[in-house]
Design a protein around this motif. Structure first.
Motif, PDB file in Angstrom:
ATOM      1  N   LEU A 251       0.806  -1.217   0.000  1.00  0.00           N
ATOM      2  CA  LEU A 251       0.000   0.000   0.000  1.00  0.00           C
ATOM      3  C   LEU A 251       0.841   1.271   0.000  1.00  0.00           C
ATOM      4  CD1 LEU A 251      -2.873   1.141   0.128  1.00  0.00           C
ATOM      5  CD2 LEU A 251      -2.776   0.911   2.615  1.00  0.00           C
ATOM      6  N   PHE A 252       1.903   1.298   0.802  1.00  0.00           N
ATOM      7  CA  PHE A 252       2.616   2.551   1.012  1.00  0.00           C
ATOM      8  C   PHE A 252       4.084   2.572   0.552  1.00  0.00           C
ATOM      9  CE2 PHE A 252      -0.575   2.476   4.558  1.00  0.00           C
ATOM     10  CZ  PHE A 252      -1.380   3.485   4.040  1.00  0.00           C
ATOM     11  N   VAL A 253       4.746   1.420   0.513  1.00  0.00           N
ATOM     12  CA  VAL A 253       6.174   1.398   0.187  1.00  0.00           C
ATOM     13  C   VAL A 253       6.420   1.092  -1.292  1.00  0.00           C
ATOM     14  CG1 VAL A 253       8.427   0.406   0.740  1.00  0.00           C
ATOM     15  CG2 VAL A 253       6.719   0.704   2.548  1.00  0.00           C
ATOM     16  N   PHE A 254       5.752   0.078  -1.820  1.00  0.00           N
ATOM     17  CA  PHE A 254       5.980  -0.290  -3.213  1.00  0.00           C
ATOM     18  C   PHE A 254       5.660   0.828  -4.199  1.00  0.00           C
ATOM     19  CE2 PHE A 254       5.704  -5.201  -2.628  1.00  0.00           C
ATOM     20  CZ  PHE A 254       6.871  -5.149  -1.888  1.00  0.00           C
ATOM     21  N   PRO A 255       4.647   1.693  -3.921  1.00  0.00           N
ATOM     22  CA  PRO A 255       4.444   2.832  -4.841  1.00  0.00           C
ATOM     23  C   PRO A 255       5.671   3.732  -4.974  1.00  0.00           C
ATOM     24  CG  PRO A 255       2.494   2.532  -3.506  1.00  0.00           C
ATOM     25  CD  PRO A 255       3.541   1.597  -2.947  1.00  0.00           C
ATOM     26  N   ILE A 256       6.521   3.770  -3.943  1.00  0.00           N
ATOM     27  CA  ILE A 256       7.763   4.542  -4.045  1.00  0.00           C
ATOM     28  C   ILE A 256       8.646   3.965  -5.144  1.00  0.00           C
ATOM     29  CG2 ILE A 256       9.896   5.197  -2.840  1.00  0.00           C
ATOM     30  CD1 ILE A 256       8.272   5.256  -0.242  1.00  0.00           C
ATOM     31  N   PHE A 257       8.738   2.631  -5.194  1.00  0.00           N
ATOM     32  CA  PHE A 257       9.549   1.991  -6.232  1.00  0.00           C
ATOM     33  C   PHE A 257       8.878   2.076  -7.607  1.00  0.00           C
ATOM     34  CE2 PHE A 257      10.624  -0.662  -2.366  1.00  0.00           C
ATOM     35  CZ  PHE A 257      11.832  -0.028  -2.129  1.00  0.00           C
ATOM     36  N   LYS A 258       7.549   1.981  -7.627  1.00  0.00           N
ATOM     37  CA  LYS A 258       6.832   1.933  -8.905  1.00  0.00           C
ATOM     38  C   LYS A 258       6.679   3.304  -9.556  1.00  0.00           C
ATOM     39  CE  LYS A 258       3.366  -0.550  -7.144  1.00  0.00           C
ATOM     40  NZ  LYS A 258       2.108  -1.344  -7.053  1.00  0.00           N
ATOM     41  N   PHE A 259       6.521   4.359  -8.742  1.00  0.00           N
ATOM     42  CA  PHE A 259       6.232   5.680  -9.296  1.00  0.00           C
ATOM     43  C   PHE A 259       7.323   6.715  -8.987  1.00  0.00           C
ATOM     44  CE2 PHE A 259       2.110   3.617  -8.529  1.00  0.00           C
ATOM     45  CZ  PHE A 259       1.571   3.670  -9.808  1.00  0.00           C
ATOM     46  N   VAL A 260       7.775   6.755  -7.745  1.00  0.00           N
ATOM     47  CA  VAL A 260       8.739   7.782  -7.350  1.00  0.00           C
ATOM     48  C   VAL A 260      10.105   7.520  -7.963  1.00  0.00           C
ATOM     49  CG1 VAL A 260       9.945   8.858  -5.401  1.00  0.00           C
ATOM     50  CG2 VAL A 260       7.518   8.280  -5.207  1.00  0.00           C
ATOM     51  N   PHE A 261      10.569   6.263  -7.941  1.00  0.00           N
ATOM     52  CA  PHE A 261      11.909   5.984  -8.453  1.00  0.00           C
ATOM     53  C   PHE A 261      12.085   6.325  -9.933  1.00  0.00           C
ATOM     54  CE2 PHE A 261      14.988   3.131 -10.487  1.00  0.00           C
ATOM     55  CZ  PHE A 261      16.141   3.617  -9.899  1.00  0.00           C
ATOM     56  N   PRO A 262      11.168   5.923 -10.839  1.00  0.00           N
ATOM     57  CA  PRO A 262      11.350   6.329 -12.245  1.00  0.00           C
ATOM     58  C   PRO A 262      11.407   7.841 -12.422  1.00  0.00           C
ATOM     59  CG  PRO A 262       9.723   4.582 -12.100  1.00  0.00           C
ATOM     60  CD  PRO A 262      10.011   5.009 -10.698  1.00  0.00           C
ATOM     61  N   GLU A 263      10.574   8.560 -11.639  1.00  0.00           N
ATOM     62  CA  GLU A 263      10.571  10.020 -11.725  1.00  0.00           C
ATOM     63  C   GLU A 263      11.858  10.590 -11.145  1.00  0.00           C
ATOM     64  OE1 GLU A 263       8.330  12.817 -13.597  1.00  0.00           O
ATOM     65  OE2 GLU A 263       7.824  10.707 -13.322  1.00  0.00           O
ATOM     66  N   LEU A 264      12.289  10.022 -10.040  1.00  0.00           N
ATOM     67  CA  LEU A 264      13.525  10.457  -9.390  1.00  0.00           C
ATOM     68  C   LEU A 264      14.721  10.227 -10.301  1.00  0.00           C
ATOM     69  CD1 LEU A 264      14.532  11.594  -6.663  1.00  0.00           C
ATOM     70  CD2 LEU A 264      14.772   9.242  -5.872  1.00  0.00           C
ATOM     71  N   SER A 265      14.740   9.091 -10.983  1.00  0.00           N
ATOM     72  CA  SER A 265      15.818   8.781 -11.918  1.00  0.00           C
ATOM     73  C   SER A 265      15.891   9.813 -13.044  1.00  0.00           C
ATOM     74  CB  SER A 265      15.609   7.375 -12.495  1.00  0.00           C
ATOM     75  OG  SER A 265      16.577   7.081 -13.475  1.00  0.00           O
ATOM     76  N   LYS A 266      14.727  10.203 -13.523  1.00  0.00           N
ATOM     77  CA  LYS A 266      14.685  11.208 -14.583  1.00  0.00           C
ATOM     78  C   LYS A 266      15.188  12.557 -14.080  1.00  0.00           C
ATOM     79  CE  LYS A 266      10.901  13.296 -15.815  1.00  0.00           C
ATOM     80  NZ  LYS A 266       9.542  13.598 -16.315  1.00  0.00           N
ATOM     81  N   LEU A 267      14.769  12.953 -12.867  1.00  0.00           N
ATOM     82  CA  LEU A 267      15.203  14.239 -12.303  1.00  0.00           C
ATOM     83  C   LEU A 267      16.714  14.265 -12.074  1.00  0.00           C
ATOM     84  CD1 LEU A 267      12.358  14.831  -9.662  1.00  0.00           C
ATOM     85  CD2 LEU A 267      12.665  16.035 -11.842  1.00  0.00           C
ATOM     86  N   ILE A 268      17.259  13.130 -11.629  1.00  0.00           N
ATOM     87  CA  ILE A 268      18.704  13.050 -11.401  1.00  0.00           C
ATOM     88  C   ILE A 268      19.468  13.153 -12.713  1.00  0.00           C
ATOM     89  CG2 ILE A 268      20.571  11.520 -10.637  1.00  0.00           C
ATOM     90  CD1 ILE A 268      18.635  10.532  -8.434  1.00  0.00           C
ATOM     91  N   LEU A 332       9.510   2.941   5.216  1.00  0.00           N
ATOM     92  CA  LEU A 332       9.143   3.968   4.233  1.00  0.00           C
ATOM     93  C   LEU A 332      10.358   4.797   3.820  1.00  0.00           C
ATOM     94  CD1 LEU A 332       5.828   5.128   5.895  1.00  0.00           C
ATOM     95  CD2 LEU A 332       5.990   4.250   3.559  1.00  0.00           C
ATOM     96  N   GLN A 333      11.090   5.273   4.793  1.00  0.00           N
ATOM     97  CA  GLN A 333      12.252   6.098   4.493  1.00  0.00           C
ATOM     98  C   GLN A 333      13.355   5.300   3.794  1.00  0.00           C
ATOM     99  OE1 GLN A 333      13.198   9.719   5.185  1.00  0.00           O
ATOM    100  NE2 GLN A 333      11.053   9.437   4.629  1.00  0.00           N
ATOM    101  N   ASN A 334      13.510   4.050   4.190  1.00  0.00           N
ATOM    102  CA  ASN A 334      14.518   3.215   3.534  1.00  0.00           C
ATOM    103  C   ASN A 334      14.189   3.015   2.056  1.00  0.00           C
ATOM    104  OD1 ASN A 334      15.775   3.004   5.973  1.00  0.00           O
ATOM    105  ND2 ASN A 334      15.197   0.887   6.369  1.00  0.00           N
ATOM    106  N   GLY A 335      12.899   2.898   1.742  1.00  0.00           N
ATOM    107  CA  GLY A 335      12.492   2.763   0.348  1.00  0.00           C
ATOM    108  C   GLY A 335      12.882   3.965  -0.479  1.00  0.00           C
ATOM    109  N   PHE A 336      12.657   5.156   0.062  1.00  0.00           N
ATOM    110  CA  PHE A 336      13.013   6.369  -0.681  1.00  0.00           C
ATOM    111  C   PHE A 336      14.524   6.574  -0.749  1.00  0.00           C
ATOM    112  CE2 PHE A 336      14.138  10.867  -0.828  1.00  0.00           C
ATOM    113  CZ  PHE A 336      13.555  11.215  -2.042  1.00  0.00           C
ATOM    114  N   LEU A 337      15.205   6.383   0.369  1.00  0.00           N
ATOM    115  CA  LEU A 337      16.647   6.643   0.410  1.00  0.00           C
ATOM    116  C   LEU A 337      17.424   5.685  -0.493  1.00  0.00           C
ATOM    117  CD1 LEU A 337      17.084   7.377   4.234  1.00  0.00           C
ATOM    118  CD2 LEU A 337      17.183   9.028   2.350  1.00  0.00           C
ATOM    119  N   THR A 338      17.000   4.421  -0.566  1.00  0.00           N
ATOM    120  CA  THR A 338      17.663   3.508  -1.500  1.00  0.00           C
ATOM    121  C   THR A 338      17.411   3.938  -2.941  1.00  0.00           C
ATOM    122  OG1 THR A 338      15.752   2.011  -1.387  1.00  0.00           O
ATOM    123  CG2 THR A 338      17.640   1.496   0.016  1.00  0.00           C
ATOM    124  N   SER A 339      16.195   4.418  -3.224  1.00  0.00           N
ATOM    125  CA  SER A 339      15.894   4.910  -4.576  1.00  0.00           C
ATOM    126  C   SER A 339      16.759   6.119  -4.919  1.00  0.00           C
ATOM    127  CB  SER A 339      14.415   5.282  -4.678  1.00  0.00           C
ATOM    128  OG  SER A 339      13.587   4.165  -4.491  1.00  0.00           O
TER     129      SER A 339
END
Length: 401
Positions: A251-268, A332-339
């Motif tokens: 519900l809360f962690v996997f969306p970070i990998f599915k949505f935030v990481f691709p966007e974060l990769s693009k921003l980086i 939650l934070q570990n999911g974002f920080l690893t991304s």
């Protein structure tokens, strides 16, 4: 991205309600021991395929840089085929003997092959940024397995119906992704290995191991319960505690990998520091809010919901469920920080940190066990592993931008 992210949470809530209701139904239909064995079977198979889910992050980064999906998918095909054959021949028989599970080999093989197909197609959702299809899959997966179980129930016993329904679910979802993906499957071809491809292979390998380590604590927990505690304790963990934790992840962690990481990769890749900082602050606020809400809901369920929904034989699971809420913020934070770190090609760094976290988890469990053997020790050790992981990731992420 944020719209799809939040939409996924809403859709996942529906999927979780369906899954949880189905699990309650199964708990009153199938014996506690058989249900515990079923989820352990799923864990064994997932453990050897989960490395490929972890490789999705390197696939996303490589595709954003090159748009060369043919190389990505051909490498992925060869790898997953090799691991599936090796698992069928070696890993599954060894796991059956080691854990003493007397279930026919055919059932393991059926689950393994179907999940391998699903893993191959599921990773393409991230590569092609198929956000809408990701949300549909989330809901469809929950609906399909319930429908398939009731269709198959007249032809098999309950346990077999559950296994066959799970396998068919994976295959149908694979076909759906194949039908909806924007590009055709590339032809099988020899992969040309150049410097960029070598970097991709290296990152994929490390990212796969890192993601596997991130999930390994759950599977090690299952082994601890299987080897050191009773079947009743194993069922408490598998049916109730692990379910709540996995629902939280989905519900809360996997969306970070599915949505935030691709966007974060693009921003980086665009070196958009301001947007990266805004996203980091947004995820931190999100982590605080989600942790508080999840803690209240988990406490309420532990005190009032378990006996009512699952029956008295699952009441002891509340003793493990209550301290589990302490893990939520760090996960939650570990999911974002690893991304974030992987977005800067820090795949080896996140792998090392995850490995340290697993070592701390295992050592903590055996230290606690030396004082008094108690199933709750697994949860406290689990917390220690995630706490150390968070501290190391937080330290390493400073100074990246």
């Amino acid at each position: 991205m944020k719209k799809n992210f939040l939409s996924n949470i809403a859709i996942t809530v529906i999927a979780i309600i369906l899954n949880f209701s189905f699990k309650i139904y199964l708990a009153n239909l199938i014996s506690k021991e058989d249900l515990g064995i079923y989820y352990t079977m799923i864990d064994i198979i997932s453990l050897f395929l989960i490395v490929f889910i972890g490789s999705r992050s390197s696939m996303v980064v490589y595709y954003n840089q090159t748009k060369d999906d043919a190389t990505i998918l051909n490498l992925f095909r060869y790898s997953i085929l090799a691991v599936t054959i090796f698992s069928l021949a070696v890993i599954v028989p060894l796991a059956k003997d080691f854990l003493g599970i007397s279930i026919p080999y055919m059932f393991f093989a059926l689950l393994l092959v179907s999940q391998a197909f699903y893993t191959y197609f599921y990773n393409q959702l991230g590569v092609y940024r198929m956000y809408q299809e990701t949300n549909i899959i989330t809901l469809l997966e929950a609906i399909l397995i319930i429908g398939l179980f009731f269709v198959l129930k007249p032809f098999f016993d309950y346990f077999e119906s559950l296994i066959v329904a799970t396998a068919l679910n994976f295959l149908i979802l694979s076909f759906y992704i194949f039908y909806k993906k924007p590009y055709k499957e590339p032809l099988l071809a020899k992969v040309e290995i150049n410097t960029q491809t070598r970097e991709f292979i290296g990152n994929s390998f490390v990212a796969s191991l890192e993601f596997a380590l991130g999930m390994l604590s759950i599977y090690i927990s299952v082994i601890f319960f299987t080897k050191y505690f009773t079947l009743s304790d194993l069922a408490d963990f598998q049916v109730v505690v692990k379910s709540i934790y996995f629902y939280f992840l989905i519900l809360f962690v996997f969306p970070i990998f599915k949505f935030v990481f691709p966007e974060l990769s693009k921003l980086i890749s665009q070196n958009d520091i301001d947007e990266i900082k805004k996203l980091q602050k947004w995820i931190f606020r999100y982590s605080i809010i989600v942790t508080i809400i999840s803690a209240f809901l988990t406490f309420g369920f532990a005190f009032f919901g378990i006996e009512y929904l699952f029956g008295k034989e699952y009441v002891n699971s509340s003793q493990m469920l209550i301290p589990l809420v302490l893990v939520f913020f760090f996960v939650l934070q570990n999911g974002f920080l690893t991304s974030l770190i992987k977005g800067y090609n820090g795949f080896k760094t996140t792998f090392i940190i995850r490995f340290i976290g697993i070592v701390v988890f295992v050592l903590s469990f055996y230290i606690l066990q030396s004082f008094e053997s108690n199933p709750i020790d697994v949860i406290y050790a689990f917390l220690m592993g995630h706490l150390i992981t968070y501290a190391l990731l937080k330290t390493k992420s400073k100074g990246l931008f």
